[in-house]
Motif scaffolding. Structure first.
Motif, mmCIF file in Angstrom:
data_model
loop_
_atom_site.group_PDB
_atom_site.id
_atom_site.type_symbol
_atom_site.label_atom_id
_atom_site.label_comp_id
_atom_site.label_asym_id
_atom_site.label_seq_id
_atom_site.Cartn_x
_atom_site.Cartn_y
_atom_site.Cartn_z
ATOM 1 N N SER A 90 -21.192 -22.049 -5.845
ATOM 2 C CA SER A 90 -19.778 -22.022 -6.295
ATOM 3 C C SER A 90 -18.933 -23.073 -6.027
ATOM 4 C CB SER A 90 -19.061 -20.686 -6.096
ATOM 5 O OG SER A 90 -18.833 -20.651 -4.795
ATOM 6 N N GLY A 91 -19.246 -23.939 -4.950
ATOM 7 C CA GLY A 91 -18.510 -24.900 -4.409
ATOM 8 C C GLY A 91 -17.170 -24.408 -3.750
ATOM 9 N N THR A 92 -17.160 -23.036 -3.369
ATOM 10 C CA THR A 92 -16.010 -22.611 -2.510
ATOM 11 C C THR A 92 -16.004 -22.636 -1.068
ATOM 12 O OG1 THR A 92 -16.914 -20.208 -2.754
ATOM 13 C CG2 THR A 92 -15.331 -21.056 -4.698
ATOM 14 N N SER A 93 -17.311 -22.646 -0.531
ATOM 15 C CA SER A 93 -17.666 -22.782 0.627
ATOM 16 C C SER A 93 -17.725 -24.040 1.500
ATOM 17 C CB SER A 93 -18.882 -22.005 1.341
ATOM 18 O OG SER A 93 -18.824 -20.626 0.666
ATOM 19 N N LEU A 94 -16.387 -24.774 1.369
ATOM 20 C CA LEU A 94 -16.217 -26.254 1.633
ATOM 21 C C LEU A 94 -16.032 -26.272 3.054
ATOM 22 C CD1 LEU A 94 -14.948 -27.388 -1.691
ATOM 23 C CD2 LEU A 94 -17.131 -27.595 -0.764
ATOM 24 N N TYR A 95 -16.507 -27.480 3.752
ATOM 25 C CA TYR A 95 -15.840 -27.995 4.950
ATOM 26 C C TYR A 95 -14.238 -28.197 4.665
ATOM 27 C CZ TYR A 95 -15.270 -31.159 9.101
ATOM 28 O OH TYR A 95 -14.918 -31.641 10.050
ATOM 29 N N PRO A 96 -13.734 -27.995 5.914
ATOM 30 C CA PRO A 96 -14.012 -27.672 7.388
ATOM 31 C C PRO A 96 -14.260 -26.122 7.505
ATOM 32 C CG PRO A 96 -11.644 -27.997 7.175
ATOM 33 C CD PRO A 96 -12.334 -28.295 5.797
ATOM 34 N N ALA A 97 -13.828 -25.285 6.519
ATOM 35 C CA ALA A 97 -13.717 -23.768 6.449
ATOM 36 C C ALA A 97 -15.456 -23.051 6.679
ATOM 37 C CB ALA A 97 -13.349 -23.041 5.462
ATOM 38 N N SER A 98 -16.154 -24.013 5.901
ATOM 39 C CA SER A 98 -17.672 -23.652 6.015
ATOM 40 C C SER A 98 -18.488 -24.877 5.652
ATOM 41 C CB SER A 98 -17.918 -22.486 4.995
ATOM 42 O OG SER A 98 -19.350 -22.404 4.954
ATOM 43 N N ASN A 99 -19.724 -24.856 6.110
ATOM 44 C CA ASN A 99 -20.396 -26.024 5.760
ATOM 45 C C ASN A 99 -21.511 -25.566 4.873
ATOM 46 O OD1 ASN A 99 -22.065 -24.923 7.458
ATOM 47 N ND2 ASN A 99 -22.080 -26.571 9.073
ATOM 48 N N PHE A 100 -21.499 -24.342 3.867
ATOM 49 C CA PHE A 100 -22.811 -23.919 3.495
ATOM 50 C C PHE A 100 -22.700 -24.295 1.853
ATOM 51 C CE2 PHE A 100 -24.857 -19.790 1.503
ATOM 52 C CZ PHE A 100 -26.217 -20.114 1.942
ATOM 53 N N ASP A 125 -25.615 -34.158 5.288
ATOM 54 C CA ASP A 125 -26.067 -35.647 5.530
ATOM 55 C C ASP A 125 -25.159 -36.495 4.556
ATOM 56 O OD1 ASP A 125 -27.408 -33.996 3.608
ATOM 57 O OD2 ASP A 125 -28.849 -35.789 3.306
ATOM 58 N N LEU A 126 -24.414 -35.719 3.915
ATOM 59 C CA LEU A 126 -23.387 -36.402 2.870
ATOM 60 C C LEU A 126 -22.076 -36.526 3.389
ATOM 61 C CD1 LEU A 126 -24.440 -35.070 -0.654
ATOM 62 C CD2 LEU A 126 -25.245 -36.846 0.599
ATOM 63 N N LEU A 127 -21.990 -35.771 4.589
ATOM 64 C CA LEU A 127 -20.712 -35.727 5.133
ATOM 65 C C LEU A 127 -20.628 -36.501 6.515
ATOM 66 C CD1 LEU A 127 -19.622 -32.085 4.061
ATOM 67 C CD2 LEU A 127 -18.919 -34.051 3.167
ATOM 68 N N GLY A 128 -21.664 -36.158 7.338
ATOM 69 C CA GLY A 128 -21.574 -36.766 8.710
ATOM 70 C C GLY A 128 -21.761 -38.140 8.886
ATOM 71 N N LEU A 171 -24.673 -38.362 -6.146
ATOM 72 C CA LEU A 171 -24.162 -38.061 -4.532
ATOM 73 C C LEU A 171 -23.062 -38.794 -4.088
ATOM 74 C CD1 LEU A 171 -27.692 -38.057 -2.782
ATOM 75 C CD2 LEU A 171 -26.562 -36.226 -3.955
ATOM 76 N N GLN A 172 -22.651 -39.769 -4.886
ATOM 77 C CA GLN A 172 -21.356 -40.596 -4.655
ATOM 78 C C GLN A 172 -19.983 -39.743 -4.929
ATOM 79 O OE1 GLN A 172 -21.976 -44.612 -5.988
ATOM 80 N NE2 GLN A 172 -24.231 -44.563 -5.175
ATOM 81 N N GLN A 173 -20.273 -38.674 -5.712
ATOM 82 C CA GLN A 173 -19.012 -37.976 -6.029
ATOM 83 C C GLN A 173 -18.420 -37.163 -4.594
ATOM 84 O OE1 GLN A 173 -19.867 -35.280 -9.239
ATOM 85 N NE2 GLN A 173 -21.721 -36.256 -9.768
ATOM 86 N N ALA A 174 -17.119 -37.399 -4.731
ATOM 87 C CA ALA A 174 -16.592 -37.054 -3.249
ATOM 88 C C ALA A 174 -16.687 -35.467 -3.195
ATOM 89 C CB ALA A 174 -15.034 -37.502 -3.205
ATOM 90 N N ASP A 175 -16.644 -34.751 -4.243
ATOM 91 C CA ASP A 175 -16.668 -33.141 -4.149
ATOM 92 C C ASP A 175 -18.272 -32.803 -4.371
ATOM 93 O OD1 ASP A 175 -16.989 -34.001 -6.820
ATOM 94 O OD2 ASP A 175 -15.518 -32.691 -7.401
ATOM 95 N N PHE A 176 -19.272 -33.538 -4.302
ATOM 96 C CA PHE A 176 -20.785 -33.060 -4.393
ATOM 97 C C PHE A 176 -20.797 -31.923 -3.683
ATOM 98 C CE2 PHE A 176 -25.117 -32.636 -3.608
ATOM 99 C CZ PHE A 176 -25.596 -32.848 -4.914
ATOM 100 N N HIS A 177 -21.387 -30.790 -4.296
ATOM 101 C CA HIS A 177 -21.809 -29.620 -3.590
ATOM 102 C C HIS A 177 -23.228 -29.025 -4.353
ATOM 103 C CE1 HIS A 177 -20.319 -26.961 -6.845
ATOM 104 N NE2 HIS A 177 -19.437 -27.769 -6.871
ATOM 105 N N TYR A 178 -23.548 -28.050 -3.733
ATOM 106 C CA TYR A 178 -25.132 -27.562 -4.273
ATOM 107 C C TYR A 178 -25.050 -27.172 -5.793
ATOM 108 C CZ TYR A 178 -26.774 -27.565 0.665
ATOM 109 O OH TYR A 178 -27.150 -27.823 1.726
ATOM 110 N N GLY A 179 -24.025 -26.567 -6.106
ATOM 111 C CA GLY A 179 -23.881 -26.141 -7.513
ATOM 112 C C GLY A 179 -24.083 -27.330 -8.383
ATOM 113 N N GLN A 180 -23.893 -28.499 -8.328
ATOM 114 C CA GLN A 180 -24.060 -29.669 -8.965
ATOM 115 C C GLN A 180 -25.381 -30.179 -9.232
ATOM 116 O OE1 GLN A 180 -20.617 -31.394 -6.772
ATOM 117 N NE2 GLN A 180 -20.582 -32.671 -8.486
#
Length: 377
Positions: free
Chosen positions: A241-251, A256-259, A272-281
């Motif tokens: 869903s893209g809601t469990s985002l860092y820093p509240a969650s890393n799920f 490897d796209l953030l560290g 992967l170069q999108q700043a808001d990339f998450h698993y839903g994409q």
């Protein structure tokens, strides 16, 4: 290596008309609904109950041995907090952007880990398993390999390994030991080195999975060929869903796209170069195409995969994706069952009839029985 799959399909083809495919039963951390997870006893019981694969999460010791633990933090599933000789090993670390307190595998040699015993990680839900606390030692990848070899010798049935590299970016470039030195261990390379040695005399099927992308990409592009390892690669999928985002969650975001590896990892593919990339994409036409370029399948979080509010999964069906789908984790306790479903047998029968390629479950016996009921009628 994969010939046994063909034999299996041939045997069950006539009988499995009720299911679109014959699904794999993957024993999640062994028979972890019955015994403390990631122990030889749990793995052996799962194989006896009919598991096609046993799953092991892998973390390294201080002296570079891969051991089977769900996390490198040890107090949730062992008795380390009760052992006075290791009291000073307790520390706080940042793992994949989240602060964690406890005792960590990378601060213990294998000999020291031999002093620990496994404990049930969900004692309030599984008191029968918790009654087995402090009985079983921790187990290495080498010992798991020996287990599946011994099981085949005794039973005549071959069981595969389903292996997860835990926190590869942390162990390779970010994590530090108690003395402040970098851990500097490439667990993906360590895994392939060990599998390469084993596969010189064995052809058990192997899956390798990760929540990160770049280590799977490296294996596909270079590692498997370099080490002459035969394995299928699975991209684990967290929150879509893209809601469990860092820093509240890393799920929701591959770490490897953030560290510290973010700049390098994002060069793998333009999406992967999108700043808001998450698993839903991954569940777009572009994401599906990218997945197919390096992975053999996905391991989605089943709470979302089967939710009616997650139509993204239809892209896999409409595009007739060749990717295997192995959702996780199916458990028998009521708190893990979908609304309106009374038991795990019913849930799994519904899942199998949908054509899922395999399931991760803590309850191997139930899954094997449910598959027989759903797929051989």
């Amino acid at each position: 290596m994969w010939r046994f799959f063909g034999m299996l399909l041939f045997v069950v083809n006539a009988a499995s008309a009720a299911c679109p495919v014959w699904p794999l039963v993957i024993a999640h951390r062994g028979a972890s609904g019955n015994l403390p997870e990631h122990t030889a006893a749990a793995y052996w019981l799962a194989m006896q109950q009919g598991a096609d694969f046993i799953e092991a999460d892998l973390v390294p010791t201080k002296d570079g041995v891969l051991v089977s633990r769900h996390e490198n933090e040890l107090s949730q599933s062992t008795n380390v907090a009760t052992l006075s000789q290791f009291a000073k090993r307790k520390s706080r670390k940042i793992i994949d952007g989240i602060e964690v307190e406890g005792w960590f595998s990378e601060d213990f040699t294998l000999a020291e880990l031999r002093e620990l015993k496994a404990r049930e990680s969900k004692p309030e839900l599984r008191p029968d398993s918790a009654a087995q606390n402090d009985r079983y030692p921790l187990i290495t990848l080498a010992e798991i390999i020996q287990l599946v070899e011994r099981f085949e010798q005794q039973s005549g049935r071959r069981v595969g390994l389903y292996l997860e590299t835990k926190h590869p970016t942390y162990f390779r470039v970010e994590g530090r030991r108690l003395d402040g030195s970098l851990i500097n261990q490439d667990i993906s390379m360590m895994l392939l080195q060990q599998l390469s040695q084993w596969q010189r005399q064995a052809d058990n099927p192997v899956y390798i999975q990760s929540f990160e992308i770049s280590n799977l990409w490296w294996m596909h592009q270079q590692g498997l060929q370099q080490y002459q390892v035969k394995a299928k690669l699975i991209q684990l999928i967290g929150d879509m869903s893209g809601t469990s985002l860092y820093p509240a969650s890393n799920f929701a975001e591959p770490w490897d796209l953030l560290g510290k590896t973010a700049r390098e990892a994002r060069q793998i593919n333009p999406m992967l170069q999108q700043a808001d990339f998450h698993y839903g994409q991954f569940f777009t036409a572009e994401g599906l195409k990218f997945l197919q370029s390096y992975a053999d399948g996905i391991g989605p979080w089943k709470e979302q995969w089967f939710s009616q509010s997650q139509p993204q999964r239809k892209v896999f069906l409409s595009a007739r994706s060749p990717l295997k789908v192995h959702p996780y984790t199916f458990r028998a306790e009521k708190t893990f069952l979908p609304a309106g479903v009374t038991d795990l047998t019913t849930e799994l029968r519904q899942v199998f009839l949908q054509g899922i390629d395999g399931v991760f479950t803590d309850f191997t016996a139930i899954a094997v029985q449910s598959r027989a009921q759903a797929c051989t009628n």
